[in-house]
Design an enzyme around this catalytic site. Structure first.
Site, mmCIF file in Angstrom:
data_model
loop_
_atom_site.group_PDB
_atom_site.id
_atom_site.type_symbol
_atom_site.label_atom_id
_atom_site.label_comp_id
_atom_site.label_asym_id
_atom_site.label_seq_id
_atom_site.Cartn_x
_atom_site.Cartn_y
_atom_site.Cartn_z
ATOM 1 N N TYR A 141 46.847 17.963 19.589
ATOM 2 C CA TYR A 141 47.717 18.320 20.721
ATOM 3 C C TYR A 141 46.914 18.297 22.023
ATOM 4 O O TYR A 141 47.354 17.731 23.031
ATOM 5 C CB TYR A 141 48.316 19.705 20.482
ATOM 6 C CG TYR A 141 49.146 20.256 21.626
ATOM 7 C CD1 TYR A 141 50.458 19.849 21.822
ATOM 8 C CD2 TYR A 141 48.619 21.200 22.517
ATOM 9 C CE1 TYR A 141 51.227 20.351 22.868
ATOM 10 C CE2 TYR A 141 49.372 21.710 23.565
ATOM 11 C CZ TYR A 141 50.669 21.287 23.732
ATOM 12 O OH TYR A 141 51.418 21.788 24.775
ATOM 13 N N LYS A 145 47.451 15.923 25.390
ATOM 14 C CA LYS A 145 47.693 16.476 26.729
ATOM 15 C C LYS A 145 46.570 16.084 27.700
ATOM 16 O O LYS A 145 46.806 15.948 28.903
ATOM 17 C CB LYS A 145 47.840 18.000 26.633
ATOM 18 C CG LYS A 145 49.113 18.436 25.905
ATOM 19 C CD LYS A 145 50.361 17.940 26.627
ATOM 20 C CE LYS A 145 51.635 18.566 26.098
ATOM 21 N NZ LYS A 145 52.836 18.139 26.850
HETATM 22 P P1 NAD Z 1 60.377 23.505 23.702
HETATM 23 O O1 NAD Z 1 59.919 23.240 22.310
HETATM 24 O O2 NAD Z 1 61.097 24.762 24.004
HETATM 25 O O3 NAD Z 1 61.281 22.274 24.201
HETATM 26 C C1 NAD Z 1 60.855 20.971 23.979
HETATM 27 C C2 NAD Z 1 61.909 20.013 24.490
HETATM 28 O O4 NAD Z 1 61.397 18.680 24.264
HETATM 29 C C3 NAD Z 1 63.229 20.101 23.732
HETATM 30 O O5 NAD Z 1 64.294 19.845 24.633
HETATM 31 C C4 NAD Z 1 63.127 18.961 22.730
HETATM 32 O O6 NAD Z 1 64.401 18.447 22.320
HETATM 33 C C5 NAD Z 1 62.358 17.938 23.542
HETATM 34 N N1 NAD Z 1 61.665 16.919 22.746
HETATM 35 C C6 NAD Z 1 60.716 17.109 21.784
HETATM 36 N N2 NAD Z 1 60.361 15.931 21.255
HETATM 37 C C7 NAD Z 1 61.077 14.977 21.911
HETATM 38 C C8 NAD Z 1 61.177 13.564 21.797
HETATM 39 N N3 NAD Z 1 60.447 12.866 20.910
HETATM 40 N N4 NAD Z 1 62.051 12.907 22.600
HETATM 41 C C9 NAD Z 1 62.820 13.596 23.492
HETATM 42 N N5 NAD Z 1 62.763 14.919 23.647
HETATM 43 C C10 NAD Z 1 61.921 15.608 22.857
HETATM 44 O O7 NAD Z 1 59.072 23.314 24.610
HETATM 45 P P2 NAD Z 1 58.524 24.098 25.917
HETATM 46 O O8 NAD Z 1 57.720 25.254 25.451
HETATM 47 O O9 NAD Z 1 59.597 24.283 26.922
HETATM 48 O O10 NAD Z 1 57.458 23.008 26.416
HETATM 49 C C11 NAD Z 1 57.803 21.977 27.322
HETATM 50 C C12 NAD Z 1 56.550 21.187 27.635
HETATM 51 O O11 NAD Z 1 55.546 22.057 28.145
HETATM 52 C C13 NAD Z 1 55.929 20.480 26.423
HETATM 53 O O12 NAD Z 1 55.431 19.222 26.805
HETATM 54 C C14 NAD Z 1 54.810 21.404 26.036
HETATM 55 O O13 NAD Z 1 53.766 20.736 25.349
HETATM 56 C C15 NAD Z 1 54.362 21.916 27.390
HETATM 57 N N6 NAD Z 1 53.663 23.196 27.331
HETATM 58 C C16 NAD Z 1 54.267 24.306 26.842
HETATM 59 C C17 NAD Z 1 53.559 25.502 26.803
HETATM 60 C C18 NAD Z 1 54.166 26.770 26.252
HETATM 61 O O14 NAD Z 1 53.433 27.766 26.114
HETATM 62 N N7 NAD Z 1 55.459 26.821 25.950
HETATM 63 C C19 NAD Z 1 52.237 25.547 27.257
HETATM 64 C C20 NAD Z 1 51.648 24.396 27.759
HETATM 65 C C21 NAD Z 1 52.388 23.224 27.794
#
Ligand code: NAD
Length: 229
Positions: A141, A145
């Site tokens: 992961y 990123k």
């Molecule tokens: P989440 O799991 O709540 O939502 C993920 C979204 O991405 C969903 O709408 C899902 O349907 C969509 N998705 C996943 N795979 C997909 C694909 N192949 N095609 C199209 N859509 C797809 O995630 P979140 O926590 O809101 O995270 C959003 C972004 O932020 C991600 O890229 C994640 O890596 C990043 N992020 C999150 C955190 C955290 O702590 N939540 C921290 C750092 C980075």
């Protein structure tokens, strides 16, 4: 203004869709397979168009872009986690996390740029603090990123002459379903490591995304939204 947000049905992406929609932008949002989340998002934001399309599939991405005659804002937010020690990480799991997190960002940028050339636009990619620092037991992961950060910086240089900005947000620990696997005790311990003492909210990340979408003189930057983590 016309906007595309990937991963728009939950968490950070949903918050971005809400803020963009509230200020009158015409938003299309993509999601992968969680139909229940998509249905909730449709109820919550009826003005936003939610489409099921896998960002790692170029044919699916191409089809989405046939709907746009132009595009002002792209937010590459779709992402999946992968928690595993490196010796337990299969090649197919590595390839999947790279294909969605880095590949999906590449594919959406590739097709969005064709709609932005000649008129400009702004792109924000969502990376992670682990893409900067590296997270133990999340090496695949973190690599995906980190790729998003390097891609952002290179693309910002490439697209600057066309008036297209490309920036990156690196969230820390945000209170979304992605962290739903943590127990209350694990959450407390993690929060104690964050200088601001708590997880961030999706809206706090979304506000940073909007700042970058709106500033035409910021490009190639990595903005941490991480409570000082
Ligand atoms: P989440 O799991 O709540 O939502 C993920 C979204 O991405 C969903 O709408 C899902 O349907 C969509 N998705 C996943 N795979 C997909 C694909 N192949 N095609 C199209 N859509 C797809 O995630 P979140 O926590 O809101 O995270 C959003 C972004 O932020 C991600 O890229 C994640 O890596 C990043 N992020 C999150 C955190 C955290 O702590 N939540 C921290 C750092 C980075």
């Amino acid at each position: 203004m016309r906007a595309l947000v990937t991963g728009g049905t939950r968490g950070i992406g949903l918050a971005v869709c809400r803020l963009l929609s509230e200020r009158g932008e015409k938003v299309t949002a993509l999601y992968s397979s969680d139909e229940a989340a998509a249905e909730r998002a449709r109820q919550l934001l009826p003005a936003v168009e939610f489409l099921r399309a896998d960002v790692s599939n170029e044919e699916a991405v191409k089809k989405v872009f046939t709907r746009f005659s132009s595009l002002d804002h792209l937010v590459n937010n779709a992402g999946i986690p992968l928690y595993a020690q490196v010796q337990d990480t299969t090649l197919s799991a590595w390839e999947r996390v790279m294909a969605v997190n880095a590949g999906g960002t590449f594919l959406c940028c590739k097709h969005a740029v064709k709609k932005m050339l000649g008129r400009g636009g702004t792109i924000v990619n969502i990376s992670s603090v682990w893409g900067e620092e590296g997270g133990s037991c999340e090496s695949a992961y973190s690599a995906s990123k980190g790729a998003v950060i390097a891609f952002t910086k290179a693309l910002a240089r490439e697209l600057a002459p066309a008036g297209i900005t490309v920036n990156c947000v690196t969230p820390g620990v945000i209170d979304t379903a992605m962290n739903g696997h943590l127990s209350e005790e694990e959450k407390r311990a993690l929060a104690e490591e964050i200088p601001l003492g708590r997880f961030g909210t999706p809206e706090e990340v979304a506000r940073a995304v909007l700042f970058l979408l709106d500033n035409s003189y910021v490009t190639g930057q990595v903005l941490g939204v991480n409570g000082g983590f």
